[in-house]
Design a protein around this motif. Sequence first.
Motif, mmCIF file in Angstrom:
data_model
loop_
_atom_site.group_PDB
_atom_site.id
_atom_site.type_symbol
_atom_site.label_atom_id
_atom_site.label_comp_id
_atom_site.label_asym_id
_atom_site.label_seq_id
_atom_site.Cartn_x
_atom_site.Cartn_y
_atom_site.Cartn_z
ATOM 1 N N THR A 39 -3.762 10.706 7.503
ATOM 2 C CA THR A 39 -3.628 12.113 7.860
ATOM 3 C C THR A 39 -3.142 12.277 9.299
ATOM 4 N N VAL A 40 -3.681 11.494 10.205
ATOM 5 C CA VAL A 40 -3.312 11.626 11.612
ATOM 6 C C VAL A 40 -1.811 11.422 11.783
ATOM 7 N N MET A 41 -1.273 10.380 11.145
ATOM 8 C CA MET A 41 0.159 10.109 11.305
ATOM 9 C C MET A 41 1.018 11.045 10.453
ATOM 10 N N THR A 42 0.474 11.559 9.365
ATOM 11 C CA THR A 42 1.175 12.606 8.613
ATOM 12 C C THR A 42 1.402 13.816 9.514
ATOM 13 N N GLY A 66 5.031 -2.468 5.399
ATOM 14 C CA GLY A 66 3.746 -1.904 5.012
ATOM 15 C C GLY A 66 3.853 -0.459 4.545
ATOM 16 N N ASN A 67 2.800 -0.005 3.887
ATOM 17 C CA ASN A 67 2.819 1.335 3.273
ATOM 18 C C ASN A 67 2.601 2.470 4.267
ATOM 19 N N GLY A 68 2.458 2.149 5.542
ATOM 20 C CA GLY A 68 2.285 3.195 6.549
ATOM 21 C C GLY A 68 3.452 4.155 6.628
ATOM 22 N N SER A 69 4.656 3.657 6.373
ATOM 23 C CA SER A 69 5.829 4.541 6.427
ATOM 24 C C SER A 69 5.819 5.554 5.293
ATOM 25 N N ALA A 70 5.273 5.160 4.147
ATOM 26 C CA ALA A 70 5.248 6.034 2.971
ATOM 27 C C ALA A 70 4.097 7.028 3.020
ATOM 28 N N SER A 89 11.784 4.063 10.256
ATOM 29 C CA SER A 89 12.388 2.962 11.000
ATOM 30 C C SER A 89 11.913 2.832 12.437
ATOM 31 N N ILE A 90 11.190 3.811 12.936
ATOM 32 C CA ILE A 90 10.649 3.688 14.288
ATOM 33 C C ILE A 90 9.658 2.528 14.376
ATOM 34 N N THR A 91 9.032 2.198 13.270
ATOM 35 C CA THR A 91 8.102 1.067 13.202
ATOM 36 C C THR A 91 8.447 0.167 12.020
ATOM 37 N N HIS A 92 8.624 0.784 10.840
ATOM 38 C CA HIS A 92 8.812 0.046 9.594
ATOM 39 C C HIS A 92 10.307 -0.064 9.274
ATOM 40 N N ASN A 93 11.007 -0.880 10.059
ATOM 41 C CA ASN A 93 12.450 -0.982 9.894
ATOM 42 C C ASN A 93 12.875 -2.038 8.884
ATOM 43 N N HIS A 94 11.935 -2.672 8.223
ATOM 44 C CA HIS A 94 12.257 -3.547 7.091
ATOM 45 C C HIS A 94 12.803 -2.682 5.950
ATOM 46 N N SER A 150 1.586 -3.316 1.025
ATOM 47 C CA SER A 150 3.037 -3.206 1.159
ATOM 48 C C SER A 150 3.534 -1.916 0.514
ATOM 49 N N CYS A 151 4.706 -1.459 0.940
ATOM 50 C CA CYS A 151 5.331 -0.322 0.259
ATOM 51 C C CYS A 151 5.618 -0.665 -1.195
ATOM 52 N N GLN A 152 6.172 -1.855 -1.430
ATOM 53 C CA GLN A 152 6.555 -2.227 -2.780
ATOM 54 C C GLN A 152 5.357 -2.456 -3.698
#
Length: 306
Positions: A37-40, A114-118, A143-148, A202-204
């Motif tokens: 929530t905080v990052m949302t 990681g799933n943090g971007s999603a 991409s600011i953090t999760h640029n994979h 992971s995102c995947q």
Amino acid sequence: MLGAVIGDVVGSVYEFHNTRDYSFPMFSSSSNYTDDTVMTMAVADWAMKCKAAGETAYPHQLLEECMVKVANAYPCPMGGYGGKFRLWLFYPQSLTDDTTGKPAVRRCPYNSWGNGSAMRVSSIGWLFDTLEETERVAGISASITHNHPEGIKGAQAVAAVIYLARTGSGKAEIKQYIEKRFGYNLNESWEHLHQTYRWDSSCQGTVPQALIAFLESKDMESALRMAVSMGGDSDTLACITGAVAEAYYQEIPSFIADKVLSLLPEEFLSLLKQLADGAYASCYAKYIAGYTPAKNREYTPTGFPR
């Protein structure tokens, strides 16, 4: 975006104490918002500020400022911030710059899938006029953090589903688009996942499963129950599922909305209201309009580093 926050809160107590019980208690005395929530809120703040300023590049510098500001205000949410992201927020000098192989001189992406971007992207699905722009800005936010590539894909897929759902696409159309565009397998059944799914950050290993919970659900509550009772990273699974279910069903049970709103600090409520006022007839507007936060609500750290 309220759907994402609701999923986060509902799943919060099950993140490290998984349940397979579909009829699990929706809330407990320990239920609270987490880093999801905080990052949302940080991403929503960034996106709305860029739109208000007529900014088209959606710069990382402003997003970094929004993320770091809210993290400093809420440095230890329930569950804490994960791994390298915590270093990125508070100890960026501990990171390695992937472009040089040397210690970072400023915050830089760390090739995360990681799933943090999603988990943090839901506002992007509400704010833009086209699917192309939605996916573009979602990719920037990741991409600011999760640029994979998987980190970027996860954020884009979640934002795309929200856009498609809120603009009237059916589940079959959404499923077909996500499978073709992003290559996710959405053919596994929830029943199979309910029996076999294990923790995967992971995102995947999170986004397809969260979308399957949505696709097999019948309403907002069943979507949340399907996501949480899969086990795994419960708050993030439910955060993603709740975000897309809100956009599709356009209805949130009042007892769920009221409980979650009562847990949020005033600045989060303000951002929710801002999005509801400015986005496309956001379906939670009726819950947030006129909502008066409890007096003297204070932030209480409940998390731990992880």
